[in-house]
Design a protein around this motif. Structure first.
Motif, PDB file in Angstrom:
ATOM      1  N   PRO A   1      -1.084  50.341  33.281  1.00 29.78           N
ATOM      2  CA  PRO A   1      -2.090  49.808  34.204  1.00 29.78           C
ATOM      3  C   PRO A   1      -1.812  48.383  34.657  1.00 29.78           C
ATOM      4  O   PRO A   1      -2.056  48.035  35.821  1.00 29.78           O
ATOM      5  CB  PRO A   1      -3.392  49.891  33.400  1.00 29.78           C
ATOM      6  CG  PRO A   1      -2.974  49.947  31.976  1.00 29.78           C
ATOM      7  CD  PRO A   1      -1.677  50.679  31.976  1.00 29.78           C
ATOM      8  N   ALA A   2      -1.285  47.542  33.753  1.00 29.48           N
ATOM      9  CA  ALA A   2      -1.030  46.151  34.127  1.00 29.48           C
ATOM     10  C   ALA A   2       0.026  46.058  35.222  1.00 29.48           C
ATOM     11  O   ALA A   2      -0.128  45.321  36.204  1.00 29.48           O
ATOM     12  CB  ALA A   2      -0.614  45.344  32.903  1.00 29.48           C
ATOM     13  N   MET A   3       1.103  46.822  35.070  1.00 33.72           N
ATOM     14  CA  MET A   3       2.156  46.794  36.097  1.00 33.72           C
ATOM     15  C   MET A   3       1.668  47.400  37.404  1.00 33.72           C
ATOM     16  O   MET A   3       1.987  46.894  38.485  1.00 33.72           O
ATOM     17  CB  MET A   3       3.400  47.526  35.588  1.00 33.72           C
ATOM     18  CG  MET A   3       4.156  46.780  34.513  1.00 33.72           C
ATOM     19  SD  MET A   3       5.708  47.592  34.047  1.00 33.72           S
ATOM     20  CE  MET A   3       6.651  47.427  35.560  1.00 33.72           C
ATOM     21  N   ALA A   4       0.890  48.482  37.312  1.00 37.11           N
ATOM     22  CA  ALA A   4       0.391  49.121  38.532  1.00 37.11           C
ATOM     23  C   ALA A   4      -0.494  48.160  39.327  1.00 37.11           C
ATOM     24  O   ALA A   4      -0.370  48.050  40.548  1.00 37.11           O
ATOM     25  CB  ALA A   4      -0.377  50.391  38.174  1.00 37.11           C
ATOM     26  N   LEU A   5      -1.385  47.462  38.642  1.00 40.19           N
ATOM     27  CA  LEU A   5      -2.263  46.521  39.330  1.00 40.19           C
ATOM     28  C   LEU A   5      -1.474  45.331  39.870  1.00 40.19           C
ATOM     29  O   LEU A   5      -1.702  44.886  41.000  1.00 40.19           O
ATOM     30  CB  LEU A   5      -3.363  46.047  38.389  1.00 40.19           C
ATOM     31  CG  LEU A   5      -4.384  47.104  37.954  1.00 40.19           C
ATOM     32  CD1 LEU A   5      -5.340  46.524  36.929  1.00 40.19           C
ATOM     33  CD2 LEU A   5      -5.147  47.656  39.145  1.00 40.19           C
ATOM     34  N   ALA A   6      -0.567  44.799  39.053  1.00 40.83           N
ATOM     35  CA  ALA A   6       0.212  43.633  39.474  1.00 40.83           C
ATOM     36  C   ALA A   6       0.995  43.930  40.753  1.00 40.83           C
ATOM     37  O   ALA A   6       1.033  43.119  41.688  1.00 40.83           O
ATOM     38  CB  ALA A   6       1.156  43.197  38.366  1.00 40.83           C
ATOM     39  N   GLU A   7       1.610  45.097  40.821  1.00 36.66           N
ATOM     40  CA  GLU A   7       2.436  45.440  41.973  1.00 36.66           C
ATOM     41  C   GLU A   7       1.597  45.819  43.187  1.00 36.66           C
ATOM     42  O   GLU A   7       1.945  45.492  44.320  1.00 36.66           O
ATOM     43  CB  GLU A   7       3.375  46.593  41.618  1.00 36.66           C
ATOM     44  CG  GLU A   7       4.466  46.214  40.629  1.00 36.66           C
ATOM     45  CD  GLU A   7       5.367  47.381  40.276  1.00 36.66           C
ATOM     46  OE1 GLU A   7       4.959  48.544  40.518  1.00 36.66           O
ATOM     47  OE2 GLU A   7       6.471  47.147  39.769  1.00 36.66           O
ATOM     48  N   SER A   8       0.497  46.521  42.960  1.00 36.22           N
ATOM     49  CA  SER A   8      -0.248  47.089  44.080  1.00 36.22           C
ATOM     50  C   SER A   8      -1.192  46.102  44.742  1.00 36.22           C
ATOM     51  O   SER A   8      -1.494  46.244  45.934  1.00 36.22           O
ATOM     52  CB  SER A   8      -1.044  48.313  43.613  1.00 36.22           C
ATOM     53  OG  SER A   8      -0.182  49.323  43.132  1.00 36.22           O
ATOM     54  N   ILE A   9      -1.700  45.098  43.996  1.00 35.26           N
ATOM     55  CA  ILE A   9      -2.706  44.224  44.624  1.00 35.26           C
ATOM     56  C   ILE A   9      -2.089  43.317  45.684  1.00 35.26           C
ATOM     57  O   ILE A   9      -2.626  43.294  46.807  1.00 35.26           O
ATOM     58  CB  ILE A   9      -3.481  43.438  43.542  1.00 35.26           C
ATOM     59  CG1 ILE A   9      -4.272  44.418  42.639  1.00 35.26           C
ATOM     60  CG2 ILE A   9      -4.422  42.427  44.181  1.00 35.26           C
ATOM     61  CD1 ILE A   9      -4.887  43.765  41.407  1.00 35.26           C
ATOM     62  N   PRO A  10      -1.018  42.559  45.482  1.00 38.04           N
ATOM     63  CA  PRO A  10      -0.375  42.135  44.250  1.00 38.04           C
ATOM     64  C   PRO A  10      -1.125  40.961  43.609  1.00 38.04           C
ATOM     65  O   PRO A  10      -1.852  40.236  44.284  1.00 38.04           O
ATOM     66  CB  PRO A  10       1.006  41.692  44.727  1.00 38.04           C
ATOM     67  CG  PRO A  10       0.777  41.190  46.121  1.00 38.04           C
ATOM     68  CD  PRO A  10      -0.360  42.002  46.688  1.00 38.04           C
ATOM     69  N   ALA A  11      -0.913  40.817  42.276  1.00 35.60           N
ATOM     70  CA  ALA A  11      -1.620  39.776  41.530  1.00 35.60           C
ATOM     71  C   ALA A  11      -0.840  39.448  40.265  1.00 35.60           C
ATOM     72  O   ALA A  11      -0.009  40.231  39.805  1.00 35.60           O
ATOM     73  CB  ALA A  11      -3.025  40.249  41.168  1.00 35.60           C
ATOM     74  N   LEU A  12      -1.146  38.279  39.715  1.00 32.04           N
ATOM     75  CA  LEU A  12      -0.685  37.933  38.380  1.00 32.04           C
ATOM     76  C   LEU A  12      -1.666  38.583  37.405  1.00 32.04           C
ATOM     77  O   LEU A  12      -2.840  38.199  37.349  1.00 32.04           O
ATOM     78  CB  LEU A  12      -0.669  36.415  38.186  1.00 32.04           C
ATOM     79  CG  LEU A  12      -0.417  35.916  36.761  1.00 32.04           C
ATOM     80  CD1 LEU A  12       0.925  36.401  36.229  1.00 32.04           C
ATOM     81  CD2 LEU A  12      -0.518  34.398  36.692  1.00 32.04           C
ATOM     82  N   VAL A  13      -1.217  39.586  36.673  1.00 31.19           N
ATOM     83  CA  VAL A  13      -2.065  40.303  35.725  1.00 31.19           C
ATOM     84  C   VAL A  13      -1.742  39.810  34.321  1.00 31.19           C
ATOM     85  O   VAL A  13      -0.572  39.740  33.924  1.00 31.19           O
ATOM     86  CB  VAL A  13      -1.863  41.823  35.826  1.00 31.19           C
ATOM     87  CG1 VAL A  13      -2.655  42.556  34.733  1.00 31.19           C
ATOM     88  CG2 VAL A  13      -2.299  42.317  37.198  1.00 31.19           C
TER      89      VAL A  13
END
Length: 253
Positions: free
Chosen positions: A50-62
């Protein structure tokens, strides 16, 4: 994707942080992610998907947060760790979002309440995946999952009965749900915890909090944290709330 580690000291405890930074230029919003495990288990090692998916898709620093676990560190240790991590991330990224699965969803909710009452840091959005929210366990459904296991976890996290009515521990009982950040809640159709998550959504709507709820069929409570459609919905929500982007309708097809 750049992955790195650091830690914070909170009340003598070491709180591990695992950072996921996508390969994009420019400033990024920040998202804190809290793992599941019923308050008694789990770690930052569990949340790479989930952390990588959110980081790449938003993108954001997760930033995955290894908050203190019960019974060695009962309430409110986990949310104090979460608040310290939020202050840390707010200095390095922004705007700020929070997310969590299972007990991590509870920690995320508690953090939004604590940050509101302490005057910061400002949290712009929250996304919950199958959260645990009701220590009374009076709103459970008849889906998959063990109410007995949930009760055991709450006893470890909230060893004193009076704590189970504290607004940071029992958000469904709180009468002060205003001024909270917009929220997206993902539930699993057959999850025993689904009714309480959807009850919380209804309470937030009544309190005037912008609220989105999506129920997913064919996925378990545990699987929700790595369910691609649920993560896509959370990423889309954060993208709109943290970056002002238009909805990505393709992610819901």
């Amino acid at each position: 994707m750049e992955r790195s580690r650091t830690s914070l000291k909170v009340e003598g405890r070491e709180v591990p942080l695992c950072l996921y930074r996508p390969a994009v230029s420019g400033p990024l919003p920040g998202v804190l992610y809290f793992h599941g495990g019923g308050f008694t288990s789990g770690s930052v090692e569990d949340v790479e998907v989930p952390a990588m998916a959110l980081a790449e898709s938003i993108p954001a620093l997760v930033v995955a947060v290894g908050y203190a676990l019960a019974p060695a560190h009962p309430f409110p240790a986990a949310i104090e760790d979460a608040h310290a991590a939020a202050l840390w991330l707010a200095e390095r990224a922004g705007p700020l979002g929070v997310a969590g699965h299972d007990a991590g969803g509870h920690v995320a909710v508690s953090l939004t309440l604590l940050a509101r009452d302490r005057g910061g840091p400002e949290i712009a959005a929250q996304a919950l995946l199958g959260p645990m929210l009701d220590p009374s366990l009076t709103r459970v459904g008849d889906g998959e999952g063990s109410v007995t296991d949930c009760a055991r976890c709450y006893r470890a996290y909230l060893p004193e009965a009076a704590l189970r009515l504290h607004p940071y521990a029992a958000p469904l009982e709180s009468r002060r749900l205003g001024r909270l950040p917009p929220i997206m809640i993902a539930t699993a159709q057959n999850d025993v915890l689904r009714p309480e998550a959807e009850s919380y959504a209804a309470r937030l709507i009544d309190a005037g909090v912008p609220t989105e709820v999506t129920r997913f069929a064919g996925v378990s409570h545990a699987g929700l944290a790595q369910h691609a459609p649920a993560l896509a919905a959370a990423a889309d929500f954060f993208r709109r709330r943290l970056t002002g982007a238009h909805p990505d309708t393709s992610s819901h097809r």
